[in-house]
Write an enzyme that holds these catalytic residues in place. Structure first.
Site, PDB file in Angstrom:
ATOM      1  N   PHE A   4      -2.819   5.066  10.978  1.00  0.00           N
ATOM      2  CA  PHE A   4      -4.133   4.079  10.879  1.00  0.00           C
ATOM      3  C   PHE A   4      -5.189   4.804  11.643  1.00  0.00           C
ATOM      4  CE2 PHE A   4      -3.262  -1.012  11.112  1.00  0.00           C
ATOM      5  CZ  PHE A   4      -2.254  -0.410   9.821  1.00  0.00           C
ATOM      6  N   PHE A   8       8.520  -9.346   2.830  1.00  0.00           N
ATOM      7  CA  PHE A   8       8.638  -9.876   4.440  1.00  0.00           C
ATOM      8  C   PHE A   8       9.232  -8.807   4.734  1.00  0.00           C
ATOM      9  CE2 PHE A   8       9.346 -15.006   4.155  1.00  0.00           C
ATOM     10  CZ  PHE A   8       7.625 -14.569   4.153  1.00  0.00           C
ATOM     11  N   THR A  36       0.851  -1.265   0.405  1.00  0.00           N
ATOM     12  CA  THR A  36       0.234   0.314   0.201  1.00  0.00           C
ATOM     13  C   THR A  36       0.937   1.526  -0.016  1.00  0.00           C
ATOM     14  OG1 THR A  36      -0.994  -1.629   1.549  1.00  0.00           O
ATOM     15  CG2 THR A  36      -1.827   1.217   1.342  1.00  0.00           C
TER      16      THR A  36
END
Lengths: 643, 643
Positions: A466, A377, A92
């Site tokens: 967030f 990762f 993202t």
């Protein structure tokens, strides 16, 4: 294109909705440009573009030759801190960053990402590249088939597998003369002409300059005809792009026509094939063919490596893979270009998109442009392999690294309760908790920044914001990141705002890469012994005291060194959920010794991979896989439930 | 396009060389038109064409809707007499005929052919469509990957296979409550919403109108959750598009995570998948989804059929196969259009290219145009299945049938020595021998013509001319063909002359189809019992006295009838090397009873297939597969040795 090389590109405006709709709803709300238009905008010639439908295309490597005089753009890699099992948004962030650099700062910019495996798409909800307002579109094209590269890999991998078992069968059921006569049939004139791949085997056997197999002595004929593969040493598995757990352990050859020549083996998921790792690391079709020739499928009864070239299959693999070397062009939600190309497993392989996509993109964006690529990762695995393996084979020098962090993951590293996929988040992750955030910054984030600095590459920390994050938490991460060695640290809200939410990150990248190119260096020289290379990564990157080799691992390292593979780089197969080998150890663990259970070689791809713990190479299907929710409207062809 | 609907199409002139060069040399000597140009020429709108590179494209089924008012063109099927193992040139004749109808008679014309399996291409020298100066180009695109349809079939087939074994595993390792709770998880409100596919299963179980699984009684929950698949009845195999003989018999589930739930099964070659047969027989994406839902993978412990819909996978298969319903456009050496679409096995399936390609082509050519499609194997198998299965499902009525004969095959049927692939031809086949030719005409050719006439379709016999044929031999075949019931008989030399060599054949087709449409009829009504349908084909088409059912076959016919599949058409799985079941019996054998060893069902595709003898569904690799001779030049990307 304008005189200074800046693209004249149509950006696609976003209509931001709050609350943010589902990924698929956002993907569908945007109409992508015709891919031929995008190709024109970024300077790909019509002859260099092969459309596959109207929304994806392959781009010819002729671009590299045509633009060889053009200086490469800036080369940015996106890595992350050790993630929670939910993921922290590297993809993202990659999409948000290129959308900002392109659509908002009007730079030439390319994103290069991996193609996802299709198998898991039907097991658990499929991944898109990115999410929210930072995505590759159309999502269903990205997730299904694409242009068939993974299908070609499956075909090539399994042709080699079939060749191994068929050859062992024919060797074991035929006497020396019959075998030789079949491998080198006489023509009408009585000559036994050799094919190119057969001549190469003779050269390797020290019998050069033979055109007619009649010239071979009886001993040479046997030596040539019998590969004498030791079935217990075969490391080449069959692959399939389906989550099929019942193929994890199989016995083959049970049909009556195989006369009792049975063998135990397994299927892996297609992206775990070494052929995929080769596609990701190759630099041309010619180089790919050489790598195929070098693939080691096991040893003969004398312990010598047996290669794909010995089996005669090198060029056939190259034929099957011919089209795959061309990167696949798609676009972001805001209309900037994306290459989706190669997707090797990030655990047993190096987990990076292709060198070729990066190279073509660096030429297309030009000296003042940017190519943003993603390392799978956490940075301890993804970034380390990006620098030590991918950059080593490509010769490309990175300009900057973005380390993606989230308040959520930092709290986990600071001592927060375990984060479990599917279970609701504990309150520590929903309420402000500066202590936990600080703990994560001072351990895992600090270590990942220090690791990047060891390679001489400047770090930008990006806090992927967030809705539950507080201003104080975000401010703390930024300040701590700077004090731990990041050159820049910014908060980014691309998920809810697209490129507009990533402008600060984009500006940080522009600033940090505007000076002279950093003095990039590898962590270890290839001349170091295999054991020392492994120990170096363990100590320097993971923070281990050292390594402990199992007997099997020690034996393998010895064998690979004897076989001449001691100078390959190392591709660690380690959990991504901890800097250590223990996924429950968060933060920056110390005082541990890294156990090396076993070691394998991907000689064609060009790396040795030590196994730290068990690595699953074939996912399964749960009792209720996501396909129960998948529907397609046969009239509109719209797919639901897949994402 | 001109006012009367005739295409304004650029033909590609041939430069004929004598002696005729290799197929690949001829293919390369011609530069194909850009596929978008060809699309425009034949009236496909840009929005209806999805190019896959520059030489192939998918054509949208929107054509069918847009042109629904247009009358279909003439519909020609090319079949053949019983061939030698070398093949008698049906594909070559198909290409020659369309090249003549198009480039020479200036008719709108389409060829519709099968996509070849990729696996055998690397085992024995690959087939092209056609040969000499009558081919589909470019040959390597035709033979490798194409647009990925077979790869999609592999993915769909294997998803269903994985779902079967995973479901059996989860049912056997979970108690009733746990299984139900996982299949119908409760949401936050405590409801257990059912997905569409789960509701369909409830309807089949006689439990309609349930939206929340909480409404189910304990007995209903068990009935719903447990498919109770009887592992011994599973007929659904995994597939792979590789010649891999060691997968003919395998045992799966040997991994420790599968806890001893092992099972013996096998892989087939991908084109043997029922999914391929469905692609070939479907008429729309909606119809395809319905066929997927009906696929029977085996029976439950009570003997009831278990379907793909019971496993919840119907729409997921449709998603994977979404793009495959669109036919693939390519071109002949002379620039006329070809659809390459679907290629089901001709032994265990019906061996025909797709209904959808024929339908789209019939609209594109229009009322005064021609669509030429090919029926695999000899006419006793290929043509019979074309009429009784493909035409029944499509509703299309054929205008004429071309039966291809060669002097070589006729001599074999007349009593000539065996023809063996790889061995030199005996002198009978190289020198004039009218007696052997007459023998073949009066047996096999006569019977195949009579068979066609039973369907009410007029026959043109085409003698595919070889350089060793004499004028007297050719004249004899023409005369005998006419006396045995062919409406027309012509000699054709398309292999050495392209369309120019097939003008007589093309003119015969124009003449024979210029009158009113023939009164086409099926050989048997669907209402007939399965046994009677099989016996009818055996007697009427093969010339048998009757059939002999094994106990197993009789049992299966009973079970399929009880399960409600008694009204499906029959797809005989018989050797193509004889009208009888014995490949050594040439000519037109009589006085034999056809043994039916076993019977299987492809309920999704929509046929029952009786097995007459053993049918191999997985080819192998020889000691020296053709891949030893395959080379690719990495610079020019030219492939050699594959064809």
């Amino acid at each position: 294109m304008s005189a200074d090389g800046t693209w004249n590109i149509q950006y696609l405006p976003l209509k931001l909705v709050d609350p943010v709709p589902s990924d698929i709803a956002i993907s569908r709300s945007q109409t992508p440009k015709n891919i031929e238009q995008l190709g024109r905008e970024i300077g790909v010639l019509p002859d260099e573009l092969d459309p596959y439908g109207k929304k994806k295309a392959k781009v010819s490597l002729d671009v590299l030759k045509r633009l060889q005089h053009v200086k490469d753009g800036k080369y940015i890699v996106v890595a992350g801190i050790t993630p929670t099992p939910l993921g922290e948004g590297k993809s993202t962030t990659t999409m948000g960053l290129v959308q900002a650099l392109g659509s908002h700062l009007h730079k030439n910019v390319f994103a290069c990402v991996r193609q996802p495996s299709q198998g898991p798409t039907f097991g658990i909800k499929g991944g898109a590249a990115g999410g929210g307002y930072a995505q590759v579109i159309p999502m269903e094209e990205f997730n299904l088939h694409l242009t068939g590269d993974i299908h070609a890999i499956t075909a090539a991998n399994n042709l080699l597998a079939a060749a191994i078992d068929a050859r062992m069968f024919h060797e074991s059921t035929q006497k020396d003369d019959a075998l030789f006569n079949r491998l080198c049939p006489a023509n009408k004139q009585g000559h036994r002409p050799l094919s190119a791949v057969q001549k190469r085997r003779l050269v390797r056997l020290g019998i050069p300059d033979v055109d007619d197999a009649n010239q071979l002595t009886p001993e040479q004929r046997v030596k040539f005809s019998r590969l004498n593969i030791d079935p217990n040493t075969i490391t080449w598995n069959r692959v399939i792009d389906t989550n099929d757990r019942f193929l994890r352990g199989i016995e083959i050859g049970l049909g009556p026509s195989e006369k009792g020549h049975t063998r135990k083996t397994q299927f892996d998921i297609a992206v775990a094939s070494e052929i995929m790792a080769i596609l990701a690391l190759t630099t041309s079709l010619a180089d790919m063919r050489e790598r195929f020739a070098r693939i080691v499928i096991g040893s003969d009864t004398e312990g010598k490596p047996v290669t794909a070239d010995d089996l005669g299959v090198t060029d056939a693999l190259t034929v099957l893979m011919r089209d795959t070397v061309r990167p696949n062009l798609m676009q972001t939600l805001e209309g900037t270009p994306v290459f989706v190309h190669a997707g090797p497993f990030a655990n047993i392989a190096h987990g990076q998109s292709s060198i070729l996509a990066d190279k073509v993109a660096l030429k297309l964006v030009g000296e003042h442009g940017y190519v943003v690529t993603e390392a799978g990762f956490g940075a301890d695995i993804g970034m380390e392999k990006f620098f030590n393996i991918k950059c080593r084979y490509s010769g490309l020098k990175p300009s900057a690294v973005v380390i993606v962090a989230t308040v959520r993951a930092l709290k986990m590293h600071g001592g927060g309760p375990p984060v479990v996929a599917g279970a609701p988040l504990k309150h520590e992750y929903l309420d402000e908790n500066l202590e936990l955030v600080a703990g994560g910054c001072d351990t895992n984030l600090r270590k990942q920044i220090e690791n990047a600095n060891k390679f001489g590459v400047p770090v930008v920390v990006c806090v992927n914001k967030f809705s539950t994050d507080t201003d104080k938490e975000l401010e703390m991460v930024v300040n701590k990141a700077l004090s731990h060695g990041a050159k820049k640290a910014v908060v980014s809200s691309h998920w809810s705002e697209g490129g507009a939410g990533s402008v600060q990150l984009a500006q940080a990248i522009v600033d940090i890469t505007s000076g002279p190119h950093p003095d990039f260096k590898y962590l270890y020289p290839l001349e170091m012994s295999l054991e020392d290379k492994i120990a170096t990564i363990a100590r320097e990157i993971y923070g281990a005291d050292g390594i402990e080799l199992s007997d099997e691992a020690r034996e393998k390292l010895k064998r690979y060194t004897q076989q001449g593979f001691g100078n390959l780089p190392i591709c660690m197969a380690k959990t991504h959920l901890s800097l250590s080998h223990d996924p429950t150890k968060k933060g920056a663990p110390t005082n541990f010794t890294l156990p090396i259970r076993d070691v394998r070689a991907s000689v064609g791809a060009g790396f040795i991979y030590p196994l730290v713990g068990e690595m699953t190479t074939m996912p399964g299907l749960s009792t209720r896989p996501c396909f129960f929710d998948i529907t397609i409207d046969p009239e509109t062809e719209l797919i639901d439930g897949l994402f």
